[in-house]
Design a protein around this motif. Structure first.
Motif, PDB file in Angstrom:
ATOM      1  N   UNK A 179       0.829  -1.203   0.000  1.00  0.00           N
ATOM      2  CA  UNK A 179       0.000   0.000   0.000  1.00  0.00           C
ATOM      3  C   UNK A 179       0.867   1.257   0.000  1.00  0.00           C
ATOM      4  N   UNK A 180       1.968   1.231   0.768  1.00  0.00           N
ATOM      5  CA  UNK A 180       2.875   2.379   0.809  1.00  0.00           C
ATOM      6  C   UNK A 180       3.518   2.615  -0.557  1.00  0.00           C
ATOM      7  N   UNK A 181       3.958   1.544  -1.210  1.00  0.00           N
ATOM      8  CA  UNK A 181       4.572   1.678  -2.537  1.00  0.00           C
ATOM      9  C   UNK A 181       3.563   2.222  -3.546  1.00  0.00           C
ATOM     10  N   UNK A 182       2.334   1.698  -3.489  1.00  0.00           N
ATOM     11  CA  UNK A 182       1.296   2.176  -4.402  1.00  0.00           C
ATOM     12  C   UNK A 182       0.979   3.639  -4.138  1.00  0.00           C
ATOM     13  N   UNK A 183       0.962   4.020  -2.853  1.00  0.00           N
ATOM     14  CA  UNK A 183       0.698   5.423  -2.503  1.00  0.00           C
ATOM     15  C   UNK A 183       1.759   6.354  -3.063  1.00  0.00           C
ATOM     16  N   UNK A 184       3.023   5.932  -3.026  1.00  0.00           N
ATOM     17  CA  UNK A 184       4.097   6.747  -3.593  1.00  0.00           C
ATOM     18  C   UNK A 184       3.932   6.940  -5.084  1.00  0.00           C
ATOM     19  N   UNK A 185       3.591   5.847  -5.786  1.00  0.00           N
ATOM     20  CA  UNK A 185       3.377   5.948  -7.230  1.00  0.00           C
ATOM     21  C   UNK A 185       2.198   6.839  -7.575  1.00  0.00           C
ATOM     22  N   UNK A 186       1.111   6.710  -6.808  1.00  0.00           N
ATOM     23  CA  UNK A 186      -0.070   7.542  -7.053  1.00  0.00           C
ATOM     24  C   UNK A 186       0.222   9.016  -6.791  1.00  0.00           C
ATOM     25  N   UNK A 187       1.042   9.295  -5.797  1.00  0.00           N
ATOM     26  CA  UNK A 187       1.394  10.686  -5.496  1.00  0.00           C
ATOM     27  C   UNK A 187       2.161  11.310  -6.658  1.00  0.00           C
ATOM     28  N   UNK A 188       3.149  10.591  -7.177  1.00  0.00           N
ATOM     29  CA  UNK A 188       3.929  11.102  -8.305  1.00  0.00           C
ATOM     30  C   UNK A 188       3.028  11.302  -9.520  1.00  0.00           C
ATOM     31  N   UNK A 189       2.173  10.336  -9.796  1.00  0.00           N
ATOM     32  CA  UNK A 189       1.246  10.441 -10.928  1.00  0.00           C
ATOM     33  C   UNK A 189       0.349  11.664 -10.783  1.00  0.00           C
ATOM     34  N   UNK A 190      -0.170  11.879  -9.566  1.00  0.00           N
ATOM     35  CA  UNK A 190      -1.083  12.996  -9.359  1.00  0.00           C
ATOM     36  C   UNK A 190      -0.390  14.345  -9.545  1.00  0.00           C
ATOM     37  N   UNK A 197       0.263  14.860 -13.217  1.00  0.00           N
ATOM     38  CA  UNK A 197      -1.005  15.116 -13.906  1.00  0.00           C
ATOM     39  C   UNK A 197      -1.444  16.561 -13.724  1.00  0.00           C
ATOM     40  N   UNK A 198      -1.295  17.081 -12.518  1.00  0.00           N
ATOM     41  CA  UNK A 198      -1.675  18.462 -12.258  1.00  0.00           C
ATOM     42  C   UNK A 198      -0.776  19.437 -13.023  1.00  0.00           C
ATOM     43  N   UNK A 199       0.519  19.114 -13.091  1.00  0.00           N
ATOM     44  CA  UNK A 199       1.444  20.000 -13.795  1.00  0.00           C
ATOM     45  C   UNK A 199       1.174  20.013 -15.290  1.00  0.00           C
ATOM     46  N   UNK A 200       0.907  18.851 -15.864  1.00  0.00           N
ATOM     47  CA  UNK A 200       0.690  18.779 -17.307  1.00  0.00           C
ATOM     48  C   UNK A 200      -0.694  19.277 -17.702  1.00  0.00           C
ATOM     49  N   UNK A 201      -1.594  19.395 -16.740  1.00  0.00           N
ATOM     50  CA  UNK A 201      -2.930  19.918 -17.030  1.00  0.00           C
ATOM     51  C   UNK A 201      -3.014  21.426 -16.833  1.00  0.00           C
TER      52      UNK A 201
END
Length: 250
Positions: free
Chosen positions: A91-102, A105-109
């Motif tokens: 869950x911690x690893x997935x949370x790190x990946x989701x944070x980077x993705x988010x 995503x905000x920067x490119x939008x």
């Protein structure tokens, strides 16, 4: 891609403490989630894929169904995550990946919502036209060049959609080429397009802060940018973008 990389990196760092199977779990969840998400998207858009089923393999064009992707996680997790400690680490690893993705995503939008440029461009046929002149109905703006293979591959689908969708304006903004070269290409390809603009100074990409072609922009009726697609756009992605502009069910 950055989110997946961060996820795998976090799993690699945590694996020595929480079990070597953690990294194998992370790697296989990426494979399983992408595969089932793609299959779900193809199933959802099967009428578009039916004439050429091989297009299901063209994952570089985008098109994934997140809900279906989650289904791929369950069997892999059941095999590799056998304890609460491993579940917490995953869950911690997935949370790190989701944070980077988010964050990315905000920067490119950041350019979404930007108004259409007022610059007048020479039109292949007709008077000079500014993209902002199209206000009043939604628009699809394709940025392309004749030397670009992905641009050429998507052009027949865009031309067909432009002829079929009277509720949406289509504009084809050529990058840096002469009128003669564009005319020769369209004639050789047997393509009939309205609103072909010649952007010799490549001002439209600068206006929106984008890089690379082909690029397809979806503009609301008020001229603001609603969405964009980088790379060759598939029939289903184009249809989905138009449906969102018109706020109609797919």
């Amino acid at each position: 891609m950055a989110g997946i990389g961060a996820y795998l990196a976090a799993a690699s760092v945590l694996a020595p403490r929480f079990g070597r199977g953690l990294y194998a779990w992370a790697a296989w969840t990426v494979v399983a989630a992408l595969a089932t998400a793609r299959l779900g998207y193809v199933w959802e858009n099967w009428p578009s894929f039916a004439p050429a089923p091989w297009r299901a393999l063209a994952v570089w064009q985008g098109g994934f169904q997140p809900g279906a992707g989650l289904l791929g996680l369950a069997p892999v997790s059941a095999i590799y995550l056998r304890s609460l400690r491993s579940v917490a680490a995953g869950t911690a690893a997935a949370g790190g990946g989701l944070l980077v993705w988010r964050v990315i995503s905000l920067l490119t939008a950041a350019t979404l919502g930007q108004a259409a440029p007022d610059t007048l461009f020479e039109q292949l046929e007709g008077e000079p036209l500014a993209i902002s002149d199209l206000r009043g109905r939604p628009a699809v703006v394709n940025i392309w060049a004749t030397w670009c293979p992905p641009c050429r591959s998507e052009m027949p689908s865009l031309a067909q959609a432009a002829a079929a969708e009277s509720a949406v304006a289509f504009v084809f903004v050529n990058q840096g080429e002469s009128a003669d070269r564009v005319r020769a290409y369209l004639a050789a390809s047997k393509l009939s397009l309205a609103h072909v603009l010649l952007d010799r100074g490549m001002e439209v990409p600068r206006h929106y802060g984008t890089r690379g072609i082909p690029l397809t922009l979806f503009l609301r009726a008020d001229g603001t940018l609603a969405d964009m697609h980088t790379g060759a756009i598939s029939d289903d992605a184009l249809a989905a973008g138009i449906a969102r502009l018109l706020k109609r069910p797919r």
